[in-house]
Design an enzyme around this catalytic site. Structure first.
Site, short mmCIF file in Angstrom:
data_model
loop_
_atom_site.label_atom_id
_atom_site.label_comp_id
_atom_site.label_asym_id
_atom_site.label_seq_id
_atom_site.Cartn_x
_atom_site.Cartn_y
_atom_site.Cartn_z
N ARG A 39 41.29 29.22 46.02
CA ARG A 39 40.24 29.96 45.32
C ARG A 39 39.45 29.02 44.44
NH1 ARG A 39 44.67 34.34 43.65
NH2 ARG A 39 44.77 35.49 45.61
N ALA A 62 42.10 42.80 51.70
CA ALA A 62 42.76 42.78 50.38
C ALA A 62 44.16 42.20 50.49
CB ALA A 62 42.84 44.21 49.85
N GLY A 63 44.63 41.63 49.41
CA GLY A 63 46.01 41.14 49.36
C GLY A 63 46.53 41.38 47.96
N HIS A 64 47.28 42.48 47.80
CA HIS A 64 47.78 42.83 46.46
C HIS A 64 49.21 42.33 46.31
CE1 HIS A 64 44.54 46.18 46.07
NE2 HIS A 64 44.06 44.95 46.07
N THR A 99 51.38 38.48 31.24
CA THR A 99 51.78 37.13 30.83
C THR A 99 52.69 36.45 31.86
OG1 THR A 99 53.59 38.15 29.59
CG2 THR A 99 51.59 37.60 28.33
N ALA A 105 45.76 35.52 48.89
CA ALA A 105 46.97 36.20 49.36
C ALA A 105 46.82 36.63 50.82
CB ALA A 105 47.24 37.42 48.48
N LYS A 133 46.98 37.09 33.74
CA LYS A 133 47.15 35.64 33.85
C LYS A 133 46.76 34.87 32.57
CE LYS A 133 47.36 34.73 38.67
NZ LYS A 133 46.91 33.92 39.77
N LEU A 134 47.01 35.48 31.41
CA LEU A 134 46.72 34.79 30.15
C LEU A 134 47.49 33.48 30.09
CD1 LEU A 134 45.28 35.12 27.37
CD2 LEU A 134 47.47 35.91 26.48
N ASP A 135 48.72 33.49 30.60
CA ASP A 135 49.60 32.32 30.53
C ASP A 135 49.04 31.12 31.29
OD1 ASP A 135 50.25 34.29 32.65
OD2 ASP A 135 51.46 32.63 33.41
N GLN A 152 39.36 44.45 46.17
CA GLN A 152 38.29 43.48 45.84
C GLN A 152 37.84 43.70 44.38
OE1 GLN A 152 37.71 45.27 49.16
NE2 GLN A 152 39.16 43.73 49.80
N ASP A 165 40.97 39.60 43.37
CA ASP A 165 42.14 38.78 43.02
C ASP A 165 42.42 38.77 41.53
OD1 ASP A 165 42.25 38.04 45.75
OD2 ASP A 165 40.76 36.47 45.38
P1 IMP Z 1 35.07 40.35 53.99
O1 IMP Z 1 35.47 41.43 53.06
O2 IMP Z 1 36.19 39.82 54.83
O3 IMP Z 1 33.87 40.72 54.83
O4 IMP Z 1 34.60 39.09 53.11
C1 IMP Z 1 33.42 39.13 52.30
C2 IMP Z 1 33.63 38.37 51.00
O5 IMP Z 1 34.56 39.07 50.19
C3 IMP Z 1 34.23 36.97 51.17
O6 IMP Z 1 33.70 36.12 50.18
C4 IMP Z 1 35.71 37.17 50.94
O7 IMP Z 1 36.35 36.00 50.51
C5 IMP Z 1 35.65 38.22 49.83
N1 IMP Z 1 36.85 39.06 49.79
C6 IMP Z 1 37.19 40.08 50.62
N2 IMP Z 1 38.34 40.62 50.24
C7 IMP Z 1 38.74 39.98 49.14
C8 IMP Z 1 39.86 40.14 48.26
O8 IMP Z 1 40.73 41.00 48.42
N3 IMP Z 1 39.90 39.26 47.21
C9 IMP Z 1 38.94 38.33 46.99
N4 IMP Z 1 37.89 38.16 47.78
C10 IMP Z 1 37.78 38.98 48.84
#
Ligand code: IMP
Length: 443
Positions: free
Chosen positions: A305, A39-41, A427, A299, A331-333, A224, A13
């Site tokens: 978080r 993931a969430g980009h 920023t 995301a 994310k300095l701002d 990640q 993140d």
């Molecule tokens: P998993 O990848 O779903 O098995 O989760 C394992 C750990 O990685 C957990 O603490 C999730 O919150 C964290 N995690 C997995 N993907 C992300 C991501 O894209 N951003 C932040 N944390 C992540």
């Protein structure tokens, strides 16, 4: 011009989506190498927010080739939903997307196992995204995984499904006491997914290497972050893939000699989702303020978080593992309103056990490097350096000289502490809210 890997330097993140989107302008190919739809980009273009889970962020640009590599685990239902969602927004997805035939599939039983396993762990749970990521990688390593290519050989697919499901249904019914899954239903669903996905599936190892041989610029989009890496993160509170730069080579079939630079992406503070040690976590109002100001909600899962100060011990570890050639500070701002800003420069570890990892048995010791044992890390207290805040808005600033003096001092402090050049400072959420000090691709 150069092939650059964009890698998370913290617990994910960090804002990689925005950085990849920004650099995509100068790249020809954008490739994902590990992880899955955990993931969430997030990318914001003209006030419109896009959240990409599996499809590389480069898809939002015209005339770019996007690749999902063999190291990614793919839930076909989630991928199809994502592609359809993008098309609805007018984004072209067709001959610009390639999916590795060797990528492993996330099956419904992986999702069930992930969720049931977490429930069974109780207070010891990892806090996974519940998307089946871990169990899919377990099957891959156990050599019982089902790959994208198997979708196109219905006999092989059916047989693998039958074998896997006979074991897993036994577990689901007898250990977790939930309903078993129907092989017929899974088979029928996955054959539908196969028809949809077949135009995208390719030998991506040959493809990406041919493109590089032709001089095309590749952006390797990490997911990640290093502290979630299965080998180098805060194990067992990690994800199940190689989220550091090593994942690029194995997850795409790209030789290390083809990677010209590694851009580490780090937030100006730290966040973590899920369980696990977090020495600089702020559980007070300050942490809540960072969460609100930074919009720190997952995301992918929407979970709040955990927020805290910058941790240079973790970052030094990430610099070492990845050999960052530059950093993007995001994310300095979010720190604009802080009166004082703290940076953790080392840990104080008061060893409660007779067998100490350092020579000062029983006495508090100062750790400069990230301990590999999670039970040690859990007992570490941060040693902070305090800096003055700037208390002025930095939102949208695009030139270094326009940053308040203390904000520049903070950036310089990070640069000197980690001994890595700062390439970009973000920023704000929008594409153009960034200070570009050095373009890592054009350098
Ligand atoms: P998993 O990848 O779903 O098995 O989760 C394992 C750990 O990685 C957990 O603490 C999730 O919150 C964290 N995690 C997995 N993907 C992300 C991501 O894209 N951003 C932040 N944390 C992540």
């Amino acid at each position: 011009m150069a092939n650059i890997a964009v890698i998370g330097a913290q617990w994910g993140d960090e804002g990689k989506g925005k950085i990849v989107d920004l650099l995509t302008e100068d790249a020809d190919v954008i490739a994902r190498c590990q992880g899955g739809h955990n993931a969430g980009h997030t990318v914001v273009i003209n006030n419109k927010k896009f959240i990409l889970h599996l499809v590389p962020s480069g898809i939002l640009h015209k005339n770019k080739t996007c690749i999902i590599g063999n190291g990614v685990v793919i839930d076909p239902k989630a991928l199809i939903a994502e592609i359809e969602g993008l098309k609805k927004e007018g984004i072209h997805v067709g001959k610009n997307l390639f999916i590795s035939e060797n990528a492993h599939l996330i099956m419904p039983y992986h999702v069930a196992l992930d969720q049931e396993c977490e429930k069974a762990k109780g207070s010891k749970k990892i806090g996974t995204t519940g998307r089946g990521i871990g169990p899919a990688y377990i099957d891959k390593v156990a050599r019982s995984g089902i790959r994208m290519r198997d979708l196109f050989n219905s006999g092989v697919f059916k047989e693998k499904l039958k074998v896997n499901l006979s074991d897993i249904n036994y577990l689901l019914e007898n250990k977790y006491r939930i309903k078993k899954l129907s092989p017929e239903k899974i088979y029928a669903d996955y054959m539908k997914y196969a028809r949809y996905l077949s135009p995208f599936v390719a030998d991506t190892v040959v493809l990406i290497n041919k493109l590089m041989a032709k001089g095309k610029e590749v952006l390797f989009e990490g997911a990640q972050g290093t502290l979630l890496d299965v080998d180098h993160g805060t194990y067992p509170y990690v994800t199940s893939s190689s989220a550091s730069v090593g994942g690029v080579c194995t997850g795409l079939g790209v030789a290390p000699t083809k990677i010209d630079g590694v851009l580490g992406v780090m937030k100006a503070y730290t966040t973590r989702v899920g369980a696990g040690p977090f020495p600089t976590e702020l559980t007070d109002n300050l942490g809540a303020a960072l969460r609100e100001r930074g919009g720190e909600y997952g995301a992918t899962t929407g979970r709040p978080r955990r927020c805290g100060w910058l941790d240079a011990v973790g970052l030094r570890h990430a610099v070492r593992i990845n050999g960052f050639t530059g950093l993007a500070v995001t994310k300095l701002d979010v720190l604009d309103e802080a009166e004082k800003i703290k940076v953790c420069i080392a840990y104080k570890y008061k060893n409660p056990y007779p067998t100490c990892i350092c020579s000062r048995k029983g006495k508090a010791c100062r750790l400069q490097e990230m301990p590999h044992s999670v039970s040690v890390l859990e007992r570490c207290e941060p040693i902070y350096k305090e800096l003055d805040g700037w208390r002025k808005s930095t939102v949208g600033i695009t030139r270094l000289k326009d940053l308040p003096g203390q904000a520049r001092a903070y950036i310089d402090y990070i640069k000197n502490l980690l001994n890595v050049k700062i390439d970009l400072i973000s920023t704000g959420q929008k594409r153009d809210e960034v200070i570009v000090l050095r373009n890592p691709i054009r350098r």
